[in-house]
Design a protein around this motif. Structure first.
Motif, mmCIF file in Angstrom:
data_model
loop_
_atom_site.group_PDB
_atom_site.id
_atom_site.type_symbol
_atom_site.label_atom_id
_atom_site.label_comp_id
_atom_site.label_asym_id
_atom_site.label_seq_id
_atom_site.Cartn_x
_atom_site.Cartn_y
_atom_site.Cartn_z
ATOM 1 N N ARG A 65 -67.118 5.680 60.736
ATOM 2 C CA ARG A 65 -67.684 6.266 61.618
ATOM 3 C C ARG A 65 -68.948 7.261 61.405
ATOM 4 N NH1 ARG A 65 -69.627 6.054 66.825
ATOM 5 N NH2 ARG A 65 -69.523 8.009 67.825
ATOM 6 N N VAL A 66 -68.517 8.069 60.319
ATOM 7 C CA VAL A 66 -69.585 8.943 59.730
ATOM 8 C C VAL A 66 -70.756 7.886 59.266
ATOM 9 C CG1 VAL A 66 -70.371 10.311 57.717
ATOM 10 C CG2 VAL A 66 -67.990 10.604 58.800
ATOM 11 N N GLY A 67 -70.632 6.957 58.622
ATOM 12 C CA GLY A 67 -71.706 6.162 58.368
ATOM 13 C C GLY A 67 -72.506 5.535 59.301
ATOM 14 N N ASP A 68 -71.901 5.127 60.487
ATOM 15 C CA ASP A 68 -72.656 4.973 61.719
ATOM 16 C C ASP A 68 -73.615 5.925 62.450
ATOM 17 O OD1 ASP A 68 -71.346 2.481 61.650
ATOM 18 O OD2 ASP A 68 -69.801 2.961 63.054
ATOM 19 N N LEU A 69 -73.058 7.169 62.063
ATOM 20 C CA LEU A 69 -73.800 8.379 62.430
ATOM 21 C C LEU A 69 -74.876 8.942 61.825
ATOM 22 C CD1 LEU A 69 -70.587 10.411 63.875
ATOM 23 C CD2 LEU A 69 -72.335 9.697 65.276
ATOM 24 N N ILE A 251 -63.014 6.704 67.702
ATOM 25 C CA ILE A 251 -62.875 5.190 67.824
ATOM 26 C C ILE A 251 -62.992 4.869 69.084
ATOM 27 C CG2 ILE A 251 -61.406 3.298 67.498
ATOM 28 C CD1 ILE A 251 -62.244 4.307 64.815
ATOM 29 N N ASP A 252 -64.069 3.977 69.530
ATOM 30 C CA ASP A 252 -64.322 3.892 70.919
ATOM 31 C C ASP A 252 -63.234 2.686 71.508
ATOM 32 O OD1 ASP A 252 -65.230 3.100 73.602
ATOM 33 O OD2 ASP A 252 -67.206 3.351 72.973
ATOM 34 N N LEU A 253 -62.347 3.405 72.365
ATOM 35 C CA LEU A 253 -61.159 2.479 72.941
ATOM 36 C C LEU A 253 -61.645 1.541 73.536
ATOM 37 C CD1 LEU A 253 -58.228 5.380 73.775
ATOM 38 C CD2 LEU A 253 -58.917 3.993 71.613
ATOM 39 N N ARG A 254 -62.755 1.500 74.158
ATOM 40 C CA ARG A 254 -63.422 0.356 74.970
ATOM 41 C C ARG A 254 -63.464 -0.918 74.015
ATOM 42 N NH1 ARG A 254 -68.471 3.017 77.783
ATOM 43 N NH2 ARG A 254 -68.494 3.484 75.518
ATOM 44 N N VAL A 255 -64.040 -0.445 72.998
ATOM 45 C CA VAL A 255 -64.512 -1.458 71.945
ATOM 46 C C VAL A 255 -63.049 -2.195 71.556
ATOM 47 C CG1 VAL A 255 -65.349 -1.790 69.148
ATOM 48 C CG2 VAL A 255 -66.392 -0.553 71.158
ATOM 49 N N MET A 256 -62.004 -1.309 70.911
ATOM 50 C CA MET A 256 -60.530 -1.842 70.749
ATOM 51 C C MET A 256 -60.100 -2.607 71.722
ATOM 52 S SD MET A 256 -60.058 -0.808 67.622
ATOM 53 C CE MET A 256 -62.034 -1.019 67.422
ATOM 54 N N ARG A 257 -60.481 -2.539 73.178
ATOM 55 C CA ARG A 257 -59.839 -3.325 74.160
ATOM 56 C C ARG A 257 -60.753 -4.663 74.486
ATOM 57 N NH1 ARG A 257 -59.194 1.705 77.152
ATOM 58 N NH2 ARG A 257 -61.273 1.230 78.134
ATOM 59 N N LEU A 258 -61.779 -4.787 73.841
ATOM 60 C CA LEU A 258 -62.428 -6.276 73.827
ATOM 61 C C LEU A 258 -61.361 -7.171 73.217
ATOM 62 C CD1 LEU A 258 -65.921 -5.439 72.217
ATOM 63 C CD2 LEU A 258 -65.379 -5.662 74.689
ATOM 64 N N PRO A 259 -61.469 -8.467 74.101
ATOM 65 C CA PRO A 259 -60.371 -9.570 73.914
ATOM 66 C C PRO A 259 -60.470 -9.969 72.367
ATOM 67 C CG PRO A 259 -61.448 -9.825 75.926
ATOM 68 C CD PRO A 259 -62.064 -8.864 75.138
#
Length: 483
Positions: A65-69, A251-259
């Motif tokens: 995540r730090v790398g993304d930022l 951790i974006d939980l919306r991403v984790m819920r992607l099918p």
């Protein structure tokens, strides 16, 4: 280096990630040697592995995540320097305590996986992404096998400290090349690190993995094990609540819920359970004296050679998957890889009387690992916004590690549940353990059937666009034909 040149960038990423994967397994065959050399107990020596596992599980998603930022190259170089310090400290460690601390430092290298996948997505042409991710996954998978194979010869010819001196030289050179030639990725996500989310994530991972790795010594019914499992459940719930309420979640939980994400992660959990347990218990099986009624009394070096077919097969199938993915699709490759793992473990449960049988089955399992590793990485990278690549691939690696810890713990119960008067396990313990791993790999294949199918031939990652901005609801990066 011209920005469009990617060969040296890939070489740097593959070397760094490969060395970290090697460090995961390199020390395991040498633990008895370490225990004797540093005058410590077996239970204390196992912390050399446990500390590394816990550290990597914490650092992998956080630094991804730090790398993304702040930038993936900047974070990559910092992580490589940290691994370098950890290896140097381990090579010089005068006591078991210092070696354990060094392994904690080395664990930061777990972030090399998500950072490398993110750099490939940002810097490589869309047509190169899938094949490059497959090739990198092949190197990562093979790296773990190299550790098992190389440990014996290195310790026999030199000393266990060279298990760390060799990575010192490799990582130092890799860091210098990365600093000079790897370009900084342009994609950044807005916001800050959610330190509350990071703290809660670290807490529940440690509370879960620590009893899994130590339950054999503490006892599954002990207060420590039960208390830590209860704490893990409570901390996990608090982490979910904190991430759901945070404006900039770790951790974006919306991403984790992607099918495509949750189904791939489910397969990763189950397949990881089988894979890491095989790595942990197959060398011990072949080293068991024949007087136990099974095993071949192999040395550490001979055990590594029996694992060599797995190493070669992992690398070849991982590279081959990059050519097959545009034709067959990553979903098909994940199903095939998990199914091969199930077949291999099933045969191993019934067919382990000769060394060549073990070597053959190891090769079949290696084919499955190579295909599955590459497919999982491509499915995750191709399904999340670019700004979430590091965090999403980091969590996938973490979930695979959690599965590995569960698989190793449960297999240990089956193998060591009943012991012969000599103190060695019965053959039936290994047979039941390998049968369980076959069931877990089969369950991984069934979970992979739920992954939404992408039409073969479609690029895994589209061109970068403003749609990757983190303040928009995340959508899969490519259209998917639900199947």
């Amino acid at each position: 280096m011209p920005r469009k040149s990617t060969r040296l960038t890939f070489a740097v990423l593959a070397t760094g990630a490969g060395v970290f994967a090697m460090l995961q397994s390199l020390i395991a065959p040498a633990l008895p040697t370490v225990q004797h050399a540093l005058h410590t107990s077996q239970s204390t020596a196992t912390w050399v592995m446990t500390a590394y596992l816990l550290s990597a599980s914490v650092f992998t998603p956080i630094l991804g995540r730090v790398g993304d930022l702040i930038g993936k190259k900047r974070t990559l170089v910092a992580v490589l320097l940290t691994v370098l310090v950890g290896c140097l400290l381990a090579a010089l460690a005068p006591s078991i305590g210092v070696l354990i601390v060094a392994r904690v430092v080395q664990g930061a290298g777990g972030a090399l996986f998500p950072l490398s996948f993110g750099i490939i997505r940002d810097e490589f042409a869309p047509a190169q992404v899938s094949g490059s991710i497959s090739n990198l996954s092949a190197v990562i998978a093979a790296g773990g096998g190299v550790g098992v194979v190389a440990a014996g010869p290195i310790v026999s010819a030199l000393d266990y400290r060279w298990l760390f001196w060799i990575p010192v030289a490799i990582v130092a050179l890799t860091t210098l090349i990365a600093l000079r030639y790897v370009p900084e990725s342009p994609n950044r996500t807005e916001g800050n690190v959610s330190w509350l989310g990071a703290a809660l994530l670290s807490a529940w991972l440690v509370a879960l993995l620590l009893p899994l790795s130590q339950a054999g010594q503490w006892g599954w019914g002990s207060a420590r094990v039960i208390g830590l499992f209860a704490a893990a459940v409570a901390l996990f719930a608090l982490w979910l609540l904190a991430e759901a309420r945070s404006r900039t979640p770790l951790i974006d939980l919306r991403v984790m819920r992607l099918p495509a994400v949750w189904t791939t992660n489910t397969a990763a959990l189950l397949f990881g359970a089988g894979m890491y347990a095989i790595w942990s218990f197959l060398p011990g099986f072949v080293q068991t004296p024949a007087s136990a009624g099974y095993g071949f009394g192999a040395s550490v070096t001979e055990a590594g050679l029996l694992m060599l077919p797995m190493l070669v097969a992992m690398f070849l199938s991982g590279v081959l998957s990059g050519r097959l993915e545009p034709v067959l699709g990553a979903k098909t490759l994940l199903i095939t890889g998990a199914a091969l793992g199930a077949v291999a473990c099933g045969f191993l449960a019934l067919w382990h009387d000769r060394p060549w049988q073990v070597a053959f089955v190891a090769g079949v399992f290696g084919l499955g690992i190579g295909l599955a590793f590459a497919a999982m990485a491509n499915l995750i990278v191709g399904s999340v916004p670019a700004a979430q690549t590091g965090a999403a691939t980091g969590m996938n690696a973490n979930i695979r590690t959690i599965g590995g810890s569960i698989g190793a713990a449960v297999t240990s119960v089956l193998v060591t549940g009943r012991l012969q008067p000599s103190g060695l396990p019965y053959d039936s313990g290994y047979t039941h353990g390998f049968a369980l791993l076959a069931v877990l790999c089969l369950a991984a294949a069934l979970a992979a059937l739920l992954v939404p199918a992408r039409r073969p031939g479609r690029p895994a990652v589209p061109a970068r666009s403003a749609d990757d901005a983190p303040d928009t609801a995340p959508e899969p990066a490519t259209p998917a034909a639900r199947g």
